[in-house]
Design an enzyme around this catalytic site. Structure first.
Site, PDB file in Angstrom:
ATOM      1  N   ARG A  75       7.381 -20.779  -4.811  1.00 23.37           N
ATOM      2  CA  ARG A  75       8.771 -20.820  -4.335  1.00 23.37           C
ATOM      3  C   ARG A  75       9.630 -21.568  -5.343  1.00 23.37           C
ATOM      4  NH1 ARG A  75       8.800 -23.597   1.049  1.00 23.37           N
ATOM      5  NH2 ARG A  75       7.966 -21.607   1.781  1.00 23.37           N
ATOM      6  N   ARG A 144      13.842 -30.514   0.156  1.00 25.52           N
ATOM      7  CA  ARG A 144      13.624 -29.171  -0.396  1.00 25.52           C
ATOM      8  C   ARG A 144      14.931 -28.552  -0.876  1.00 25.52           C
ATOM      9  NH1 ARG A 144       8.792 -26.549   3.330  1.00 25.52           N
ATOM     10  NH2 ARG A 144       7.349 -28.306   3.180  1.00 25.52           N
ATOM     11  N   LYS A 224       8.372 -32.775   5.606  1.00 24.73           N
ATOM     12  CA  LYS A 224       9.401 -32.062   4.852  1.00 24.73           C
ATOM     13  C   LYS A 224      10.803 -32.492   5.295  1.00 24.73           C
ATOM     14  CE  LYS A 224       8.908 -28.062   7.935  1.00 24.73           C
ATOM     15  NZ  LYS A 224       8.473 -26.667   8.005  1.00 24.73           N
ATOM     16  N   LYS A 226      15.085 -31.212   4.917  1.00 24.56           N
ATOM     17  CA  LYS A 226      15.949 -30.097   4.542  1.00 24.56           C
ATOM     18  C   LYS A 226      17.417 -30.477   4.690  1.00 24.56           C
ATOM     19  CE  LYS A 226      12.476 -26.698   5.975  1.00 24.56           C
ATOM     20  NZ  LYS A 226      12.151 -25.558   6.869  1.00 24.56           N
ATOM     21  N   CYS A 445      10.454 -14.156   9.429  1.00 24.96           N
ATOM     22  CA  CYS A 445       9.630 -14.871   8.458  1.00 24.96           C
ATOM     23  C   CYS A 445       8.634 -13.892   7.837  1.00 24.96           C
ATOM     24  CB  CYS A 445       8.888 -16.023   9.133  1.00 24.96           C
ATOM     25  SG  CYS A 445       7.590 -15.493  10.267  1.00 24.96           S
ATOM     26  N   CYS A 451       0.644 -15.331   5.358  1.00 25.48           N
ATOM     27  CA  CYS A 451       0.827 -16.670   5.912  1.00 25.48           C
ATOM     28  C   CYS A 451      -0.394 -17.064   6.742  1.00 25.48           C
ATOM     29  CB  CYS A 451       2.083 -16.751   6.767  1.00 25.48           C
ATOM     30  SG  CYS A 451       2.314 -18.383   7.515  1.00 25.48           S
ATOM     31  N   CYS A 490       4.776 -17.205  14.269  1.00 27.96           N
ATOM     32  CA  CYS A 490       4.188 -18.367  14.928  1.00 27.96           C
ATOM     33  C   CYS A 490       5.328 -19.281  15.356  1.00 27.96           C
ATOM     34  CB  CYS A 490       3.205 -19.079  13.994  1.00 27.96           C
ATOM     35  SG  CYS A 490       3.989 -20.178  12.787  1.00 27.96           S
ATOM     36  N   CYS A 494      10.115 -20.693  10.875  1.00 29.94           N
ATOM     37  CA  CYS A 494      10.641 -20.550   9.512  1.00 29.94           C
ATOM     38  C   CYS A 494      11.870 -19.656   9.430  1.00 29.94           C
ATOM     39  CB  CYS A 494       9.544 -20.032   8.589  1.00 29.94           C
ATOM     40  SG  CYS A 494       8.245 -21.251   8.274  1.00 29.94           S
TER      41      CYS A 494
END
Length: 581
Positions: A75, A144, A224, A226, A445, A451, A490, A494
């Site tokens: 990414r 990120r 993480k 954002k 996603c 994934c 899931c 995302c």
């Protein structure tokens, strides 16, 4: 840093022993084995990469006595989704030469390359950095890729938030030299390539006391992080889903500061009641002179107080849920060294996806092209990569990626508008004008087959669901109605499902939880409408909701407003009773 020594999660121990994210990645890169060990897999995320395997091929490989088909996803970090035509063309080349031939535009305005073999990881990262791009901090327990409204406009407002995006990218980046040493240093000469994004030790407030990582320290963040920057009249970056959302406050064509929103996050684990999706809370107002320092202090408070024992509840949203936003703000002010003003009354009230033709204000135009679920590929039906190549080569302008996985071509002269559309149609790509409203506002996603967390299909399934909705919506007179449908394989969220008008979230094999009552504006959480809905009746369930909406809406209320007003139980009754198209 806190003197408390709570039990640490295994990932915290890996980070502690990693020598600033270096680990033994270098040794493993040189090893001929086709995959990385578990410890290095955690560290590779900070460098922008996840290890994956093709789950479609697992069964056949097992029958033949083989193992998993490993590859790497890489990414990029592309602040605000701004990239040149040459850079975009080079990424299309890389996906063919070093990946599995497809390229993905993400929900955070950047690019993912899939199917990169382990042996090709270093050459791919090197190529990216040679283009003045980077993968550092695209994943991992750090800040990120920073989202920013991608519209190209003349005047002060957009240039100010774009400049802030670039400044924050530097100010919030890790400083470790491991990235350069592992990926950008020639093993024979020792010469280094400059990391594409560039970093500098800009730190405000209370630092970590660590010379290498003054902002992060040697263990980085608990989870993480954002960020996004947008406007009250254009929440195209979903500000309320960010750990930090910066709502630009505009007066007389000038950004006078930002309402700082904190604690958004979509991920949840249904089996763990302690987890939940959350929308950010309004914390304080920061002037343009304050905002970088305030953002760094928000990150530092999370660094020092976030949960490092249990990654399920390690995001900033859980700290704010425990403390309350007032206590959190007070702690941020302590780190910053002064009191902050309260938020202005301004809040989000509109969203623009920037698709189709839009004037830039300088006599030129931008054109937003809808890319379904962000996947770029060529096949017998349509040639998305070929079409984008043709446009980039012809116009050589800046490309801007949106938070809805699409692209914007900028700086198109009035006389060239027909030429651009012609190039798109020659590659059999649907123009934005030819794309239905429901498809244009849908998003998914990646999910299966790559994934490792996916329970159900998402990207491969949503297009056919939209196919099944277009005709019924037209019969109901709702073909032009704007609402968001988001789908994930899931519950990790995302594709930001939990604030959409309607969301389909994978819960069990071929079964989805249906959420309703969020909205395209992004400032309200959806709720569970029905759980464990079988894949083969999902379309019927959605059509029933639309039929109930058609019959029972009040005035011009949106689908999300309607579903929120009536609630899931009454919605189910109304959906069962409504005549179906």
């Amino acid at each position: 840093m806190s003197t408390d020594t709570p039990k640490l999660s295994p990932v915290e121990k890996i980070k502690t022993a990693s020598h600033y994210l270096k680990g033994t990645i270098g040794e493993e890169v040189a090893d001929p084995v086709d995959h990385f060990n578990k410890d290095n897999l955690q560290l590779l995320k900070f460098h922008g990469s996840y290890q994956q395997d093709d789950r479609d091929s697992r069964g056949a490989a097992k029958k033949e006595g083989g193992g998993k088909s490993y590859s790497m996803m890489l990414r990029l970090r592309i602040p605000g989704g701004r990239i040149t035509s040459d850079q975009f063309l080079s990424m299309l080349d890389a996906c063919e030469e070093l990946g599995n031939s497809t390229m993905k535009i993400t929900t955070r305005q950047t690019i993912q390359l899939h199917g990169i073999l382990k042996d090709n990881l270093q050459p791919t990262i090197k190529r990216i950095n040679d283009l003045a791009l980077s993968t550092l901090a695209a994943c991992g327990d750090v800040n990120r890729n920073i989202m920013c409204c991608p519209a190209k406009r003349t005047g002060n407002v957009h240039s100010q938030i774009e400049a802030l995006t670039d400044e924050l990218t530097t100010a919030m980046a890790p400083q470790t030299s491991a990235y350069h040493e592992l990926w950008l240093t020639d093993p024979e000469t020792g010469e280094k390539t400059l990391e594409g994004g560039g970093t500098a030790p800009v730190v405000h407030g209370r630092v970590s006391g660590d010379e290498v990582e003054p902002l992060y320290g040697s263990t980085y963040l608990p989870r993480k992080f954002k960020m996004g920057i947008g406007f009250p009249d254009d929440n195209c970056v979903d500000l309320y889903t960010q750990d930090i959302g910066l709502l630009a406050i505009v007066r007389d064509d000038n950004v006078i500061g930002y309402n700082v929103l904190v604690g958004g996050g979509m991920g949840t684990t249904p089996s763990a009641a302690k987890t939940f999706p959350a929308l950010a809370k309004r914390m304080a107002f920061a002037t343009p002179e304050q905002v970088v320092g305030v953002c760094q202090c928000v990150l530092q408070v999370q660094r020092d107080n976030g949960n490092r024992a249990d990654r399920k509840v390690a995001r900033l949203k859980y700290l704010i849920a425990d403390w309350g936003v007032e206590k959190f703000r007070s702690e941020v002010e302590k780190y910053y060294g002064e009191k902050l003003a309260d938020c202005t009354p301004d809040d989000v009230h509109e969203v623009d996806d920037h698709m189709g033709w839009q004037p830039q204000g300088d006599g030129k135009w931008s054109y937003g092209l809808n890319i379904e679920n962000g996947r770029l590929y060529d096949n017998d039906d349509q040639q998305l990569k070929a079409g984008l190549r043709a446009v980039c080569r012809e116009f050589k302008t800046e490309i801007r990626m949106t938070g809805h996985q699409s692209v914007i071509f900028t700086d198109i002269e009035e006389a060239d508008k027909a030429k651009l559309i012609s190039l798109i149609k020659q590659s059999h790509m649907p123009t934005t004008e030819e794309t239905s409203t429901v498809r244009r506002w849908s998003m998914s996603c990646v999910a299966l087959p790559t994934c490792g967390l996916a329970i159900t299909e998402s990207e491969r399934r949503l297009p056919s669901i939209i196919d099944g909705l277009e005709a019924p919506l037209a019969k109901l007179g709702l073909a032009k109605e704007r609402f968001t449908i988001r789908m994930t394989g899931c519950p990790n969220g995302c594709a930001r499902p939990y604030n959409a008008d309607i969301a389909l979230v994978g819960k069990a094999k071929d079964k989805y939880t249906v959420f309703t009552g969020g909205g395209w504006l992004g400032n309200r959480l959806a709720v569970v409408y029905k759980d464990l809905v079988p894949d083969d009746i999902v379309i019927d369930e959605l059509i029933a909701i639309f039929a109930a909406f058609k019959v029972n809406r009040e005035g011009t209320e949106s689908l999300g407003d309607f579903c929120s007003r009536v609630g899931p139980e009454d919605l189910a009754v109304l959906a069962a009773a409504a005549p179906k198209p």
